[in-house]
Design a protein around this motif. Structure first.
Motif, PDB file in Angstrom:
ATOM      1  N   VAL A  34      -7.059  -9.399  -3.228  1.00  0.00           N
ATOM      2  CA  VAL A  34      -6.292  -8.175  -3.006  1.00  0.00           C
ATOM      3  C   VAL A  34      -6.597  -7.179  -4.121  1.00  0.00           C
ATOM      4  N   GLY A  35      -6.893  -5.957  -3.749  1.00  0.00           N
ATOM      5  CA  GLY A  35      -7.156  -4.914  -4.733  1.00  0.00           C
ATOM      6  C   GLY A  35      -6.792  -3.551  -4.182  1.00  0.00           C
ATOM      7  N   LEU A  36      -6.951  -2.523  -4.998  1.00  0.00           N
ATOM      8  CA  LEU A  36      -6.618  -1.163  -4.575  1.00  0.00           C
ATOM      9  C   LEU A  36      -7.677  -0.565  -3.662  1.00  0.00           C
ATOM     10  N   GLY A  37      -8.897  -1.093  -3.717  1.00  0.00           N
ATOM     11  CA  GLY A  37      -9.950  -0.534  -2.887  1.00  0.00           C
ATOM     12  C   GLY A  37     -10.232   0.910  -3.264  1.00  0.00           C
ATOM     13  N   ILE A  38     -10.476   1.726  -2.252  1.00  0.00           N
ATOM     14  CA  ILE A  38     -10.799   3.119  -2.508  1.00  0.00           C
ATOM     15  C   ILE A  38      -9.603   3.861  -3.109  1.00  0.00           C
ATOM     16  N   GLY A  39      -8.397   3.316  -2.953  1.00  0.00           N
ATOM     17  CA  GLY A  39      -7.216   3.927  -3.556  1.00  0.00           C
ATOM     18  C   GLY A  39      -7.277   3.962  -5.066  1.00  0.00           C
ATOM     19  N   GLY A  40      -8.160   3.165  -5.662  1.00  0.00           N
ATOM     20  CA  GLY A  40      -8.316   3.185  -7.103  1.00  0.00           C
ATOM     21  C   GLY A  40      -8.787   4.535  -7.623  1.00  0.00           C
ATOM     22  N   VAL A  41      -9.481   5.304  -6.763  1.00  0.00           N
ATOM     23  CA  VAL A  41      -9.963   6.623  -7.177  1.00  0.00           C
ATOM     24  C   VAL A  41      -8.791   7.546  -7.496  1.00  0.00           C
ATOM     25  N   GLN A  97     -11.502  19.522  -2.520  1.00  0.00           N
ATOM     26  CA  GLN A  97     -10.497  18.549  -2.102  1.00  0.00           C
ATOM     27  C   GLN A  97     -10.323  18.566  -0.584  1.00  0.00           C
ATOM     28  N   GLU A  98     -10.160  19.748  -0.016  1.00  0.00           N
ATOM     29  CA  GLU A  98      -9.921  19.849   1.419  1.00  0.00           C
ATOM     30  C   GLU A  98     -11.164  19.509   2.229  1.00  0.00           C
ATOM     31  N   PHE A  99     -12.344  19.888   1.739  1.00  0.00           N
ATOM     32  CA  PHE A  99     -13.577  19.559   2.452  1.00  0.00           C
ATOM     33  C   PHE A  99     -13.791  18.049   2.464  1.00  0.00           C
ATOM     34  N   GLY A 100     -13.429  17.386   1.372  1.00  0.00           N
ATOM     35  CA  GLY A 100     -13.504  15.931   1.351  1.00  0.00           C
ATOM     36  C   GLY A 100     -12.614  15.310   2.413  1.00  0.00           C
ATOM     37  N   LEU A 101     -11.417  15.830   2.556  1.00  0.00           N
ATOM     38  CA  LEU A 101     -10.491  15.331   3.582  1.00  0.00           C
ATOM     39  C   LEU A 101     -11.053  15.567   4.978  1.00  0.00           C
ATOM     40  N   ILE A 102     -11.632  16.738   5.201  1.00  0.00           N
ATOM     41  CA  ILE A 102     -12.209  17.058   6.510  1.00  0.00           C
ATOM     42  C   ILE A 102     -13.320  16.083   6.861  1.00  0.00           C
ATOM     43  N   LEU A 103     -14.228  15.832   5.920  1.00  0.00           N
ATOM     44  CA  LEU A 103     -15.312  14.879   6.159  1.00  0.00           C
ATOM     45  C   LEU A 103     -14.767  13.496   6.493  1.00  0.00           C
ATOM     46  N   GLU A 484     -17.066   7.886   2.820  1.00  0.00           N
ATOM     47  CA  GLU A 484     -16.718   7.499   1.457  1.00  0.00           C
ATOM     48  C   GLU A 484     -16.799   8.693   0.502  1.00  0.00           C
ATOM     49  N   ILE A 485     -17.801   9.537   0.685  1.00  0.00           N
ATOM     50  CA  ILE A 485     -17.900  10.734  -0.158  1.00  0.00           C
ATOM     51  C   ILE A 485     -16.672  11.606   0.038  1.00  0.00           C
ATOM     52  N   GLY A 486     -16.272  11.780   1.289  1.00  0.00           N
ATOM     53  CA  GLY A 486     -15.117  12.621   1.589  1.00  0.00           C
ATOM     54  C   GLY A 486     -13.839  12.118   0.946  1.00  0.00           C
ATOM     55  N   ILE A 487     -13.544  10.837   1.110  1.00  0.00           N
ATOM     56  CA  ILE A 487     -12.278  10.315   0.601  1.00  0.00           C
ATOM     57  C   ILE A 487     -12.287  10.246  -0.922  1.00  0.00           C
ATOM     58  N   VAL A 488     -13.450   9.982  -1.519  1.00  0.00           N
ATOM     59  CA  VAL A 488     -13.537   9.946  -2.983  1.00  0.00           C
ATOM     60  C   VAL A 488     -13.275  11.338  -3.563  1.00  0.00           C
ATOM     61  N   LEU A 489     -13.879  12.366  -2.971  1.00  0.00           N
ATOM     62  CA  LEU A 489     -13.646  13.733  -3.454  1.00  0.00           C
ATOM     63  C   LEU A 489     -12.170  14.102  -3.353  1.00  0.00           C
ATOM     64  N   PHE A 490     -11.571  13.789  -2.225  1.00  0.00           N
ATOM     65  CA  PHE A 490     -10.173  14.156  -2.021  1.00  0.00           C
ATOM     66  C   PHE A 490      -9.258  13.437  -3.018  1.00  0.00           C
ATOM     67  N   LEU A 491      -9.392  12.132  -3.122  1.00  0.00           N
ATOM     68  CA  LEU A 491      -8.495  11.358  -3.988  1.00  0.00           C
ATOM     69  C   LEU A 491      -8.711  11.681  -5.463  1.00  0.00           C
ATOM     70  N   ALA A 492      -9.966  11.909  -5.843  1.00  0.00           N
ATOM     71  CA  ALA A 492     -10.249  12.204  -7.252  1.00  0.00           C
ATOM     72  C   ALA A 492      -9.548  13.489  -7.688  1.00  0.00           C
ATOM     73  N   ILE A 493      -9.600  14.510  -6.836  1.00  0.00           N
ATOM     74  CA  ILE A 493      -8.992  15.794  -7.211  1.00  0.00           C
ATOM     75  C   ILE A 493      -7.475  15.735  -7.110  1.00  0.00           C
ATOM     76  N   VAL A 494      -6.963  15.073  -6.066  1.00  0.00           N
ATOM     77  CA  VAL A 494      -5.510  14.903  -5.964  1.00  0.00           C
ATOM     78  C   VAL A 494      -4.974  14.177  -7.188  1.00  0.00           C
ATOM     79  N   GLY A 495      -5.657  13.108  -7.589  1.00  0.00           N
ATOM     80  CA  GLY A 495      -5.226  12.350  -8.761  1.00  0.00           C
ATOM     81  C   GLY A 495      -5.344  13.164 -10.035  1.00  0.00           C
ATOM     82  N   PHE A 496      -6.437  13.918 -10.174  1.00  0.00           N
ATOM     83  CA  PHE A 496      -6.634  14.722 -11.366  1.00  0.00           C
ATOM     84  C   PHE A 496      -5.528  15.768 -11.510  1.00  0.00           C
ATOM     85  N   ASN A 497      -5.236  16.464 -10.434  1.00  0.00           N
ATOM     86  CA  ASN A 497      -4.168  17.460 -10.462  1.00  0.00           C
ATOM     87  C   ASN A 497      -2.825  16.832 -10.829  1.00  0.00           C
ATOM     88  N   SER A 498      -2.570  15.667 -10.244  1.00  0.00           N
ATOM     89  CA  SER A 498      -1.302  14.988 -10.492  1.00  0.00           C
ATOM     90  C   SER A 498      -1.204  14.520 -11.943  1.00  0.00           C
TER      91      SER A 498
END
Length: 604
Positions: A34-41, A97-103, A484-498
């Motif tokens: 069990v791990g965080l997977g892509i959520g780790g980003v 961030q939004e383009f990553g989500l769209i992809l 994977e590129i899309g979700i990584v971009l989105f999560l990285a920026i969401v996390g950075f802002n937070s």
């Protein structure tokens, strides 16, 4: 003179890349599978945002402005030029961030689209029903925190998205709150407390970890309470699968009906209905590929193919007598081979138009499309990626392969024009505004919902709409890379802002622990109740229930856990895939509905 001179673009790229590297490494850490997977980003981004703030790389990171990162911690002079840079920096981050989500959501739609409509039949309907119940029960629980306990709306939406580990729900919630704030500002109205987009991301991050673990805990609890025998469930699924299998069946029949002697294959009535086909004919010691004008004689043995046993039995009874004779191509000049349709020039054309049988003296015994096989007929229209099972001489099959393409390279190529056509249509659908009385902002599918719906439709019907001139097939490797590129971009920026906006302070000294507690209820209660009902009262296979629960939370780590329970992961994987498209669409829609309801109650 400084050794490096960083531009805004280079700073953004470095921050995103470092957030991604740290997050992917964190997600790869597992404990008992069990791990965080892509959520780790997300957490990698939070760390980088926090570090950038503490180290003075971000002199001022407020909720109202995103100041330019100044090298060495030099303060930014509040001039018109610096303000423009601030806005540029802010908008670039928001766009990426939004383009990553769209992809991400678009490639999901392309992946699940071909099997989406097939999932609406059979036992999949029950699983979809339970998944819908899980979605709306979770949304209702989250909304009750706002209505009855006074939890801010932004925190409510973030907790909901994090507790169900759904990133598009986060994006949809942030977009809706942002639209509401803009609408209120345009009307000169005061923005109520609890409409801070950045709080949505913070609450999401706090609720996310138990969202990952809660689904696994639920699977284990149901297994413990009802003493589920995993091997027995797996064997039960295999038996049920065999009884429901609809693969093509074959029989060999000797022509004994005197009324058929001297008739052409095309003149035999039971072979004209498209339910039964003939791919081989043996006359004496000669094995041949029958054409429509091939004449049959007494004692000929026909190799028949049909989707249903009853159709084959009826055909055999009419033609003659079933015989147990091998019509294998081994030892003859005939071969059997699968060729793949990759030639774009023939897409949308029928087998009859290509004259494959008459020109090349081969038989197309079956066609496999999106995992389903059926008997092709002269009017069958060819799609990209179709697999044709060809019977004939080797040189003839090679000639057919040249016509249809059969290119492994083409099957691995991502065609970019359909991708961008889909994105354009997805944007139009996502931006289609549905006015809601009393609400400053219209209800929309948004950047997450529009591309998803369009991708599902195009992947299934796109070739029909374009009359075979364009296809939306995407190889698994290309789809996975874009996703994977899309979700990584989105999560990285969401996390950075937070992280840069005080996530750590919120977790330690603010409402973080309370948000985490709320998230536990949103995660656990819906899947626990529906999981028990599905297994105990609807008698759905436990492995399928686990896959559906993972799909209802759009949680790949949970699917991996469910797949590891039994040697054959088909039951859980199919359960996941069955509910996933519906769930993803509803997860995007429900945050908006929650906001509409909460705002309506707030306005009374």
């Amino acid at each position: 003179m400084s050794l490096f001179s960083f531009s805004e673009i280079s700073i953004i790229t470095i921050m995103i890349a470092l957030s991604s590297v740290i997050g992917i490494a964190l997600g790869a850490v597992k404990y008992k599978g069990v791990g965080l997977g892509i959520g780790g980003v997300l957490f990698g981004g939070i760390f980088m945002g926090w570090l950038a703030q503490k180290m003075g790389w971000i002199p001022e990171f407020s909720k109202d402005s995103f100041d330019v990162l100044a090298a060495g911690g030099v303060d930014v002079v509040k001039t018109a030029e610096s303000v423009n840079k601030v806005q540029c920096f802010k908008h670039i981050l928001h766009y990426v961030q939004e383009f990553g989500l769209i992809l991400f959501v678009y490639t999901i739609g392309i992946q699940v689209g071909p099997g989406f409509f097939a999932s609406l039949r059979g036992s999949g309907v029950k699983l979809i029903g339970y998944a819908i119940a899980i979605v709306f029960l979770g949304a209702s629980i989250a909304l009750s925190f706002n209505v009855f306990f006074g939890l801010n709306l932004d925190s409510t939406v973030g907790i909901y998205a994090g507790a169900v580990t759904n990133t598009p729900a986060l994006g949809a919630g942030q977009a809706m709150i942002g639209d509401l704030v803009n609408g209120l500002n345009e009307q000169g109205l005061a923005v109520p407390e609890g409409f801070d987009v950045k709080n949505v991301a913070s609450a999401y991050a706090v609720a996310y970890p138990f969202g990952i673990c809660g689904i696994l805990l639920t699977m284990l609890l149901i297994r413990f309470f009802f003493s589920v025998n995993i091997n027995a469930e797996g064997e039960k699924y295999e038996l049920q699968k065999k009884s429901n299998r609809k693969d093509l069946h074959t029989q060999n029949v000797s022509v004994n009906n005197s009324d058929l002697f001297g008739l052409k294959i095309s003149e035999i009535s039971v072979l004209q209905k498209g339910k039964v086909g003939c791919s081989r004919l043996k006359r004496g010691n000669i094995l041949m590929v029958p054409k429509s004008d091939t004449v049959v004689y007494a004692g000929d043995i026909l190799h028949l193919i049909g989707e249903k046993d009853e159709d084959l039995n009826d055909a055999c009874s009419f033609i003659g007598e079933t015989v147990q004779v091998s019509l294998t191509t081994k030892g003859t000049d005939l071969s059997v081979r699968k060729v793949v349709v990759t030639n774009e020039k023939i897409l949308g054309k029928t087998l009859d138009a290509l004259e494959i049988k008459s020109k090349f003296d081969v038989a197309v015994s079956r066609l496999i499309r999106t995992g389903m096989e059926f008997i092709p007929h002269s009017g069958t229209v060819l799609h990209f990626g179709d697999q044709l099972n060809i019977v004939g001489r080797k040189e003839s099959i090679d000639a057919v392969a040249n016509v249809v393409g059969d290119s492994a390279v083409a099957m691995q190529k991502v065609h970019m024009m359909p991708v961008f056509v889909g994105l354009v249509l997805g944007m139009f659908l996502g931006c289609l505004a549905i006015p809601v009385p009393g609400l400053p902002a219209a209800l929309k599918l948004g950047l997450a919902g529009g591309p998803l719906v369009v991708a599902i439709l195009l992947s299934r019907f796109g070739h029909v709409i374009t009359m075979g001139k364009m296809h939306w097939f995407m190889p698994a490797s290309g789809n996975s890379a874009l996703r994977e590129i899309g979700i990584v971009l989105f999560l990285a920026i969401v996390g950075f802002n937070s992280g840069a906006n005080g996530f750590v302070d919120t977790l330690v000294g603010g409402d973080g622990l309370k948000w985490m507690g709320y998230g536990v209820f949103v995660t656990f209660i819906p899947i626990f109740i529906c999981g028990i009902l599905a297994y105990k009262f609807s008698k759905i296979n436990y492995l399928s229930v686990c896959g559906a629960m993972a799909g209802s939370m759009t949680d790949p780590p949970a699917l991996a856990f469910a797949n590891g329970m039994y040697k054959n992961s088909e039951a859980s994987s199919l359960g996941y895939a069955t509910v996933y498209p519906f769930t993803m669409f509803l997860r995007i829609l429900t945050p908006q509905l929650m906001i509409v309801i909460a705002y309506a109650l707030m306005s009374k």
